[in-house]
Write an enzyme that holds these catalytic residues in place. Sequence first.
Site, PDB file in Angstrom:
ATOM      1  N   ASP A   1      -4.418  14.384   4.327  1.00 30.67           N
ATOM      2  CA  ASP A   1      -5.005  13.190   4.892  1.00 30.67           C
ATOM      3  C   ASP A   1      -6.448  13.645   5.248  1.00 30.67           C
ATOM      4  OD1 ASP A   1      -5.130  10.578   5.516  1.00 30.67           O
ATOM      5  OD2 ASP A   1      -4.226  10.835   7.458  1.00 30.67           O
TER       6      ASP A   1
ATOM      7  N   ASN B   1      -9.328  12.317   3.380  1.00 30.93           N
ATOM      8  CA  ASN B   1     -10.507  12.209   2.494  1.00 30.93           C
ATOM      9  C   ASN B   1     -11.457  11.184   2.589  1.00 30.93           C
ATOM     10  OD1 ASN B   1      -8.920  14.341   1.372  1.00 30.93           O
ATOM     11  ND2 ASN B   1      -8.233  13.074  -0.328  1.00 30.93           N
ATOM     12  N   GLY B   2     -11.043  10.096   2.884  1.00 26.55           N
ATOM     13  CA  GLY B   2     -11.854   8.527   2.975  1.00 26.55           C
ATOM     14  C   GLY B   2     -12.751   9.003   4.114  1.00 26.55           C
TER      15      GLY B   2
ATOM     16  N   ASN C   1       0.448   3.352  -1.341  1.00 25.37           N
ATOM     17  CA  ASN C   1      -1.035   3.653  -1.651  1.00 25.37           C
ATOM     18  C   ASN C   1      -1.613   2.763  -2.733  1.00 25.37           C
ATOM     19  OD1 ASN C   1      -1.227   7.169  -1.188  1.00 25.37           O
ATOM     20  ND2 ASN C   1      -1.648   5.600   0.126  1.00 25.37           N
ATOM     21  N   TRP C   2      -0.422   2.009  -3.314  1.00 28.42           N
ATOM     22  CA  TRP C   2      -1.047   0.826  -4.454  1.00 28.42           C
ATOM     23  C   TRP C   2      -1.858  -0.416  -3.565  1.00 28.42           C
ATOM     24  CZ3 TRP C   2      -0.624   2.167  -9.162  1.00 28.42           C
ATOM     25  CH2 TRP C   2       0.407   3.316  -9.406  1.00 28.42           C
TER      26      TRP C   2
ATOM     27  N   ARG D   1      -4.311  -0.208  -1.957  1.00 26.46           N
ATOM     28  CA  ARG D   1      -5.538   0.284  -1.752  1.00 26.46           C
ATOM     29  C   ARG D   1      -6.443  -0.383  -2.737  1.00 26.46           C
ATOM     30  NH1 ARG D   1      -6.509   6.235   0.440  1.00 26.46           N
ATOM     31  NH2 ARG D   1      -4.927   6.061   2.158  1.00 26.46           N
TER      32      ARG D   1
ATOM     33  N   ARG E   1       1.922  11.660  12.278  1.00 23.03           N
ATOM     34  CA  ARG E   1       2.993  10.592  11.779  1.00 23.03           C
ATOM     35  C   ARG E   1       3.539  11.388  10.368  1.00 23.03           C
ATOM     36  NH1 ARG E   1      -1.053   6.501  12.228  1.00 23.03           N
ATOM     37  NH2 ARG E   1      -2.370   6.591  10.312  1.00 23.03           N
TER      38      ARG E   1
ATOM     39  N   GLU F   1       9.349  22.317  10.733  1.00 28.80           N
ATOM     40  CA  GLU F   1       8.680  22.285  12.018  1.00 28.80           C
ATOM     41  C   GLU F   1       7.225  21.501  11.654  1.00 28.80           C
ATOM     42  OE1 GLU F   1       9.177  24.305  14.832  1.00 28.80           O
ATOM     43  OE2 GLU F   1      11.231  24.656  14.028  1.00 28.80           O
TER      44      GLU F   1
HETATM   45  C1  FPP Z   1      -5.352  10.646   2.037  1.00 31.56           C
HETATM   46  O1  FPP Z   1      -6.555  10.582   2.476  1.00 31.56           O
HETATM   47  C2  FPP Z   1      -5.290  11.136   0.645  1.00 31.56           C
HETATM   48  C3  FPP Z   1      -4.781  10.428  -0.358  1.00 31.56           C
HETATM   49  C4  FPP Z   1      -4.124   9.156  -0.317  1.00 31.56           C
HETATM   50  C5  FPP Z   1      -5.076  11.086  -1.646  1.00 31.56           C
HETATM   51  C6  FPP Z   1      -4.517  12.555  -1.802  1.00 31.56           C
HETATM   52  C7  FPP Z   1      -5.175  12.912  -2.851  1.00 31.56           C
HETATM   53  C8  FPP Z   1      -6.017  14.130  -2.913  1.00 31.56           C
HETATM   54  C9  FPP Z   1      -6.154  15.168  -2.123  1.00 31.56           C
HETATM   55  C10 FPP Z   1      -6.641  14.321  -4.231  1.00 31.56           C
HETATM   56  C11 FPP Z   1      -6.275  15.343  -5.182  1.00 31.56           C
HETATM   57  C12 FPP Z   1      -5.034  15.463  -5.433  1.00 31.56           C
HETATM   58  C13 FPP Z   1      -4.364  16.271  -6.425  1.00 31.56           C
HETATM   59  C14 FPP Z   1      -2.938  16.574  -6.750  1.00 31.56           C
HETATM   60  C15 FPP Z   1      -5.271  16.619  -7.491  1.00 31.56           C
HETATM   61  P1  FPP Z   1      -7.127   8.901   2.929  1.00 31.56           P
HETATM   62  O2  FPP Z   1      -7.807   8.571   1.806  1.00 31.56           O
HETATM   63  O3  FPP Z   1      -6.205   8.237   3.322  1.00 31.56           O
HETATM   64  O4  FPP Z   1      -8.079   9.453   3.933  1.00 31.56           O
HETATM   65  P2  FPP Z   1      -8.654   8.498   5.334  1.00 31.56           P
HETATM   66  O5  FPP Z   1      -7.338   8.413   6.236  1.00 31.56           O
HETATM   67  O6  FPP Z   1      -9.362   9.341   5.913  1.00 31.56           O
HETATM   68  O7  FPP Z   1      -8.972   7.272   4.744  1.00 31.56           O
END
Ligand code: FPP
Length: 249
Positions: A27, A29-30, A75-76, A78, A201, A214
Amino acid sequence: MEGTAPEARKTARRASTPPQHVAIIMDGNGRWAQLRGRPRLFGHQAGARRVREIVRACPDLGVRYLTIFAFSTENWKRTQTEVAGLMRLFRRYIEKEARDLLESGVRVRFIGDRVRLEPRLVALMDFLEELTAENDRVHLTIALNYGGRDEVTRAARRLAHEVAAGRIDPDEVTAETLARFLDTCLLPDPDLVIRTSGEARISNFLLWQSAYAEYEFVDTLWPDFTAEEFAEIIARFGERERRFGGVKA
Ligand code: FPP
């Protein structure tokens, strides 16, 4: 340990009892992208590079099974742009990494419902599973369009069909019977679940399988999660006492 050099002590800690199976909710990335004033997909691309690093770190840490949450059944919701970008990223990841995964002994499996995924992605997933089917060094499972409740529901539906067809006696149904119908039927339960980005969570991830796992919740955003931090978490796991509902020996 008294009198042992710090480096040797560190190695001994790592070697104690590594988790056989680690599951990760990747979690943040965004937020990572937002902090840099970039679009969310920029964060997902950086996240994909971390996947590579963490998979590579597994053999030395004694981790045989790694399961990562790439896309949930929720996640759909989004934006279409983000969903399409993620699907493209998954396709590219498979195309780019297939050879390296094969040569480094990684067996790849996918869990989740494939029905809603685009056919060209499903074809690549099938290809990678087949390509790496003989590997046994690290078992990488990628959860794609995965939800714990959805998985249990699909398993229950298939089990119900078996009962209706007279192949399973309903009075003989146990937890093990149901587990045989789960997407994870070939995997051991996770010993350790890690979630990055400071959220505490589990978001519908491996609900059934994590009954005795764990948990480690770390503040690091996934694109900043290094192999070093992963190694520290694995070392900490070795110090935990697991009782599985029993009492201390
Ligand atoms: C959650 O971060 C992340 C995801 C929904 C996507 C996970 C995908 C990757 C790590 C990309 C690569 C994966 C593979 C298998 C190549 P978020 O976008 O919800 O972050 P945020 O909570 O900060 O918005």
